[in-house]
Each structure stands twice: as structure tokens, then as C-alpha cells.
Design a protein around this motif. Structure first.
Motif, mmCIF file in Angstrom:
data_model
loop_
_atom_site.group_PDB
_atom_site.id
_atom_site.type_symbol
_atom_site.label_atom_id
_atom_site.label_comp_id
_atom_site.label_asym_id
_atom_site.label_seq_id
_atom_site.Cartn_x
_atom_site.Cartn_y
_atom_site.Cartn_z
ATOM 1 N N GLN A 14 0.830 -1.209 0.000
ATOM 2 C CA GLN A 14 0.000 0.000 0.000
ATOM 3 C C GLN A 14 0.863 1.258 0.000
ATOM 4 O O GLN A 14 0.611 2.188 -0.772
ATOM 5 N N GLN A 15 1.910 1.287 0.839
ATOM 6 C CA GLN A 15 2.760 2.472 0.923
ATOM 7 C C GLN A 15 3.591 2.672 -0.332
ATOM 8 O O GLN A 15 3.762 3.794 -0.810
ATOM 9 N N MET A 16 4.135 1.596 -0.895
ATOM 10 C CA MET A 16 4.944 1.736 -2.103
ATOM 11 C C MET A 16 4.092 2.144 -3.289
ATOM 12 O O MET A 16 4.528 2.928 -4.139
ATOM 13 N N SER A 17 2.880 1.640 -3.347
ATOM 14 C CA SER A 17 1.983 2.039 -4.435
ATOM 15 C C SER A 17 1.614 3.514 -4.305
ATOM 16 O O SER A 17 1.536 4.239 -5.299
ATOM 17 N N ALA A 18 1.445 3.976 -3.052
ATOM 18 C CA ALA A 18 1.065 5.365 -2.829
ATOM 19 C C ALA A 18 2.211 6.327 -3.099
ATOM 20 O O ALA A 18 2.008 7.410 -3.638
ATOM 21 N N THR A 19 3.444 5.943 -2.720
ATOM 22 C CA THR A 19 4.581 6.864 -2.831
ATOM 23 C C THR A 19 5.364 6.699 -4.123
ATOM 24 O O THR A 19 5.896 7.677 -4.663
ATOM 25 N N LEU A 20 5.461 5.462 -4.644
ATOM 26 C CA LEU A 20 6.274 5.209 -5.833
ATOM 27 C C LEU A 20 5.457 4.791 -7.045
ATOM 28 O O LEU A 20 5.957 4.812 -8.169
ATOM 29 N N GLY A 21 4.219 4.393 -6.806
ATOM 30 C CA GLY A 21 3.366 4.001 -7.918
ATOM 31 C C GLY A 21 3.591 2.589 -8.414
ATOM 32 O O GLY A 21 3.075 2.221 -9.469
ATOM 33 N N VAL A 22 4.354 1.778 -7.658
ATOM 34 C CA VAL A 22 4.610 0.394 -8.070
ATOM 35 C C VAL A 22 4.531 -0.526 -6.859
ATOM 36 O O VAL A 22 4.741 -0.096 -5.719
ATOM 37 N N ALA A 23 4.257 -1.792 -7.117
ATOM 38 C CA ALA A 23 4.257 -2.799 -6.068
ATOM 39 C C ALA A 23 5.682 -3.235 -5.765
ATOM 40 O O ALA A 23 6.570 -3.099 -6.617
ATOM 41 N N PRO A 24 5.956 -3.775 -4.564
ATOM 42 C CA PRO A 24 7.315 -4.209 -4.221
ATOM 43 C C PRO A 24 7.908 -5.194 -5.217
ATOM 44 O O PRO A 24 9.088 -5.096 -5.587
ATOM 45 N N SER A 25 7.126 -6.159 -5.677
ATOM 46 C CA SER A 25 7.644 -7.158 -6.606
ATOM 47 C C SER A 25 8.043 -6.529 -7.939
ATOM 48 O O SER A 25 9.073 -6.880 -8.527
ATOM 49 N N VAL A 26 7.241 -5.585 -8.406
ATOM 50 C CA VAL A 26 7.561 -4.901 -9.654
ATOM 51 C C VAL A 26 8.808 -4.044 -9.482
ATOM 52 O O VAL A 26 9.690 -3.999 -10.344
#
Length: 324
Positions: free
Chosen positions: A303-315
Motif C-alpha cells: 500500500q505504501q509503495m503504491s502510494a509513494t512510488l506508484g509500483v508494487a514491491p515485486s515490480v
């Protein structure tokens, strides 16, 4: 054939010398342990003419605007006249045309400090988020109301167009680009060669001129240093304030004055950076990365990475582990 990424740095009259030297220094330092370079950086001016610098000496370039026609990345260095870029006709039409042509063919466009005025004058920032030196933000907004200006960040990455705040923030932006292109290992090597931090937390709000704090106040730096060593733990605001013997209210105020962001936002930024580092440099499962970076669960990290970086951890891991 030279396969390196071609970088053209545009220098105009009254070019800021620090801004001009930053891309050359950072990108030339971006090389691996075998000294293999990834970028070729060259400077150009309108008509290949000499230009005056903000440091009162003349720069004699090797290239004209045609250099931008073959560059993979075009960087506009800051100019000391800033907001006068449109008011007095300083900016030549051929400069605007060359910038638009480079962007149209897919070159990555960047600016350092007040170079954002030049990109905006070319229409390349309309409808986009951008930043520039905080001291010029009011003038920028008046001249370019169609640009979504954020004067609180060190740099803004809009994919094919990137802008940075004043002077030193150009270092942050160039290292960010190296990290994007070649991963954190090469970016960290470049930073080490230049003796600069690989990244800086917070935004340029922390550098805006403010009233001197009361003498009774002390710095929140010890609390921040302690927090960085305990990101995987619960970081209660009262505990952080107690580390520097402040009330929560005083701590929160001083923290924002020193970093430009709230304690909660700063902690999230640091945890995201810790997660990025672990994703880039280890094979730890996402859930373990989440625990070690303080997010607790893989779902919270996503949730945080999608909100701040726009990508999922795996991606993110796939992207940055594959480019090194």
C-alpha cells in the motif's frame, strides 16, 4: 560506436555554474567497478556561442543546439535571471524549438533549479507536476499557471520530464536518474566518488529561510538518528520527543522546521527507503522486507509503495534488480 547514454546540457546566458557542473560530475562518476562509463555528457549553447556565467566568467562550448537533436537526455541548467525568462525576451525562439523537438522525439527532459522556467516557457511542463527553487516559486506560478508547482520537494519525476529544486537538489535529481537507469549499486558508487549522500530525506522546505528558533529548543537530529536505527519497531511520537527532552508539541514543531515534513511523514519516507534498499540488494521475501522496514505486513508495504512510488514491491524489485 559509442553506446553510452548521450546527455546534452543546455547552457544559456547567466547560467548557474554549479548547475552546469552537476550533471557532468554525477553522470561521469556513474561507472562500475571496472571503470566502465554509462553516460557521455556534453554542453551546448545557442549557436555554439560563448555564454556568460553567473560567476562572471565566460563559458566557451564545443557544441550548438544541434547536440540536443541526438541526445537521449537533455538537461537545462539554471539561469540566474529566473523569472525574467519571458519578461525581457531573453529566451531565443530557436532554444524553445530545439527543446520542443527533443521532447517530441522522446528525449528525457530535465531541469536544475531555475532551468524549470525554460522548460515551462517551451510548454513542456503544462499540466505536469514540477518544482524549482523555493525563492522563485511565486514568480513561477504567476508566469506558468498551467504547471502544478510543488516548491516543497527536492525534485519531481514525471517520467519523461524531471525537475529539481535549487542548486544542490540537482545532485539529488541526477543521482535519482542514475539509480533509475542502473540501480542503487551504481548510484551509490557515483555518490561515493563525489562524496555526497546517495539520497537526502525530506524536501526543500527544510532550507527555506525561517525565524531563528527559541534558544530553549534543541535539535531533533538525535531522535531522527535513533529512529533510523529502529525503523522496524513502533516509533511513538512521545518516545521520539523524550529522546531530545522535548514536549510532543515542541518536538513536532521543531521537527517540521528542520525537515520540512511531519514526524509521521518522515518515518514513512525512511521506511520506504529502507524497503527499497532491501528489495534492490537482497532476496528477502516481501513480508520479511516489510517487517525489517517497519511496515509489519506485506500488504502494508504494498500500500505504501503504491502510494509513494506508484509500483508494487515485486515490480520494483524486478525493475531495479534487472538493470544493474
Amino acid at each position: 560506436m559509442d553506446t553510452r547514454h548521450q546527455v546534452a546540457v543546455l547552457a544559456l546566458d547567466e547560467v548557474v555554474t554549479f548547475d552546469l557542473g552537476t550533471p557532468t560530475q554525477i553522470f561521469n562518476a556513474a561507472r562500475d567497478e571496472d571503470e566502465r562509463r554509462f553516460y557521455r555528457v556534453r554542453i551546448c549553447t545557442p549557436g555554439g556561442r560563448p555564454v556568460r556565467t553567473s560567476a562572471a566568467f565566460t563559458l566557451v562550448p564545443d557544441h550548438g543546439l544541434e547536440l540536443m537533436a541526438e541526445a537521449d537526455t537533455v538537461i537545462v541548467a539554471g539561469v540566474s535571471y529566473g523569472a525574467r525568462v519571458l519578461a525581457d525576451g531573453t529566451l531565443e525562439p530557436q532554444v524553445l524549438d530545439a527543446l520542443r523537438a527533443a521532447a517530441a522525439r522522446g528525449a528525457r527532459m530535465m531541469s536544475i533549479c531555475t532551468g524549470a522556467f525554460v522548460l515551462a516557457a517551451a510548454g513542456l511542463l503544462d499540466g505536469r507536476r514540477a518544482t524549482t527553487h523555493w525563492a522563485h516559486s511565486d514568480n513561477f506560478r504567476e508566469l506558468f499557471p498551467n504547471v502544478d508547482l510543488d516548491p516543497d520537494v527536492l525534485f519531481m519525476d514525471e517520467g519523461d520530464v524531471l525537475t529539481s529544486a535549487g542548486v544542490g537538489a540537482g545532485v539529488d535529481l541526477c543521482l535519482h536518474v542514475v539509480r533509475h537507469d542502473h540501480g542503487s549499486r551504481i548510484a551509490n558508487l557515483a555518490a561515493r566518488r563525489c562524496v555526497v549522500p546517495p539520497w537526502r530525506p525530506g524536501g526543500q522546505s527544510q532550507y527555506i529561510v525561517r525565524p531563528i528558533p527559541d534558544e530553549a529548543d534543541t535539535s531533533t537530529a538525535p531522535a531522527r538518528a535513533w529512529a533510523l536505527e529502529h525503523l522496524d519497531e513502533s516509533l511513538d511520537l512521545r518516545v521520539l520527543a523524550a529522546h531530545v527532552r522535548m514536549s510532543v508539541r515542541t518536538f513536532t514543531r521543531r521537527f517540521r522546521e528542520e525537515t520540512g515534513v511531519s514526524p509521521a511523514k518522515w518515518i514513512i519516507q525512511q521506511r520506504v527507503e529502507r524497503a527499497r534498499h532491501l528489495l534492490e540488494t537482497t532476496d528477502l521475501p516481501v513480508d520479511q522486507v516489510a517487517r525489517q522496514s517497519g511496515f509489519g505486513t506485506g500488504a502494508a508495504l504494498r500500500q505504501q509503495m503504491s502510494a509513494t512510488l506508484g509500483v508494487a514491491p515485486s515490480v520494483y524489485r524486478t525493475t531495479f534488480r534487472s538493470v544493474v
